[in-house]
Scaffold this active site. Sequence first.
Site, PDB file in Angstrom:
ATOM      1  CE1 TYR A 216      -3.375  -2.965  12.585  1.00 50.10           C
ATOM      2  CE2 TYR A 216      -3.371  -5.447  13.539  1.00 50.10           C
ATOM      3  CZ  TYR A 216      -4.044  -4.138  12.903  1.00 50.10           C
ATOM      4  OH  TYR A 216      -5.260  -4.486  12.704  1.00 50.10           O
TER       5      TYR A 216
ATOM      6  CD  GLU B  68      -5.581  -0.101  14.213  1.00 50.39           C
ATOM      7  OE1 GLU B  68      -6.781  -0.623  13.547  1.00 50.39           O
ATOM      8  OE2 GLU B  68      -5.771   0.244  15.536  1.00 50.39           O
TER       9      GLU B  68
ATOM     10  CG  ASP C 289      -9.980   8.809  -9.976  1.00 50.64           C
ATOM     11  OD1 ASP C 289      -8.818   8.495  -9.813  1.00 50.64           O
ATOM     12  OD2 ASP C 289     -10.954   8.139  -9.906  1.00 50.64           O
TER      13      ASP C 289
ATOM     14  CB  THR D 232      -3.127   3.967  -8.466  1.00 51.56           C
ATOM     15  OG1 THR D 232      -2.705   4.378  -9.843  1.00 51.56           O
ATOM     16  CG2 THR D 232      -4.617   3.807  -8.615  1.00 51.56           C
TER      17      THR D 232
ATOM     18  CE  LYS E 261      -4.614   2.693 -12.902  1.00 47.37           C
ATOM     19  NZ  LYS E 261      -4.780   2.497 -11.558  1.00 47.37           N
TER      20      LYS E 261
ATOM     21  NE  ARG F  90      -2.658  -3.983  -8.230  1.00 48.33           N
ATOM     22  CZ  ARG F  90      -3.037  -3.440  -9.484  1.00 48.33           C
ATOM     23  NH1 ARG F  90      -2.068  -3.515 -10.279  1.00 48.33           N
ATOM     24  NH2 ARG F  90      -4.241  -3.198  -9.537  1.00 48.33           N
TER      25      ARG F  90
END
Length: 415
Positions: free
Chosen positions: A59, A61, A205, A231, A234, A240
């Site tokens: 974890y 954060e 984008d 992303t 692709k 991903r």
Amino acid sequence: MPVTHAPEADVLRRQDPELADILAGELDRQSTTLQLIAAENFTSPAVLAALGSPLANKYAEGYPGARHHGGCEMADAAERVAAERARRLFGAEHANVQPHSGSSAVLAAYAALLRPGDTVLALGLPYGGHLTHGSPANFSGRWFDFVGYGVDAETGLMDYEQVRTLARTHRPKAIVCGSIAYPRHLDHAFFREVADEVGAYLIADAAHPIGLVAGGAAPSPVPYADVVCATTHKVLRGPRGGMILCGNELADRIDRAVFPFTQAGAQMHTIAAKAVAFGEAATPAFAAYARQVVVNARVLAARLAAEGLAVTTGGTDTHLITADSSPLGVDGRAARGLLAAAGMVLDCCALPHADARGLRLGTAAVTTQGMEQEEMEWIAVLFGKVLRGEIDAVRARADVRELTGRFPPYRAEAG
């Protein structure tokens, strides 16, 4: 490429055979059918290894050096490596590698630069715009006032003068350039000029072309856009996920918009996998791959046209092709079903200035498998035969299986 059998698979089969069977079935599906979905690819063994690493347990954060949890020394190191590799790869001053997806990256960009009710100019959904470009079913269409520009009705090419006219009329707070179904390079310098004229932010984008940008096979939006969202899967061939690139002047706003505004804990195993992918994308081998992706797409588009499909814009500059199958007497949805039964997996998409649905396909995955121009010709011919009803699904599926058997995406480990 990844091995077909690994010790982890044995562990899963002993503990959860039901899921092991599902994963084995997916591997078989990927290995015996043609993956022509423009947004998909095959990752490397190293990327998969990072995804299954102990960082999946952590974890973390916050950001390196300022986490809300202890024990983040290695997580910090992994994120620093990922961000630095992204900066070098794309020539950006700042990179945030925490977004969980491309949509998460766009959400953070909007959160950093806009307020609810602001006007945004973006490519309309009927012309290849993404859900985050103003769909009423998406947060973007609910929170902001989107104005859509389009493409020329005759050529299918971007209507740049319409972009300028709409920008002058509506004075948007931001202009978005990018598409999920436009196969040509965008004129980023033009969008920058228009954004400056009306005092708008420019958001690129680049979810689809960013892998080509990394390999030097497409122009980069980084020198022109205030913020670039992308992303990491692709064509880029990573896990991903998403990322954001920007200049130093917006770095703090972007970082705060990702955490804590739109996301909490970072997926550290995915960030490590992004670091691996960025490292791979900086190699000459990846540049050669990116160039071959484009060559393959151009050959495939030309042969599909020869088979009777109407290829939008007359071709492609990228990995992506959109085409109308109706000249063969089959609409897009029916064509997708026929092709899927034949072992060729692709998507439907909207066709500009038409009521019919079209086909959207790409060459990233099959190029990763090692296929080149000859195989693209073969695929297009089989397309035509299937859609014209000259070959049944059983025979076509057997032909596809023979082809994929010669180009397996995942090879068994020798010895």
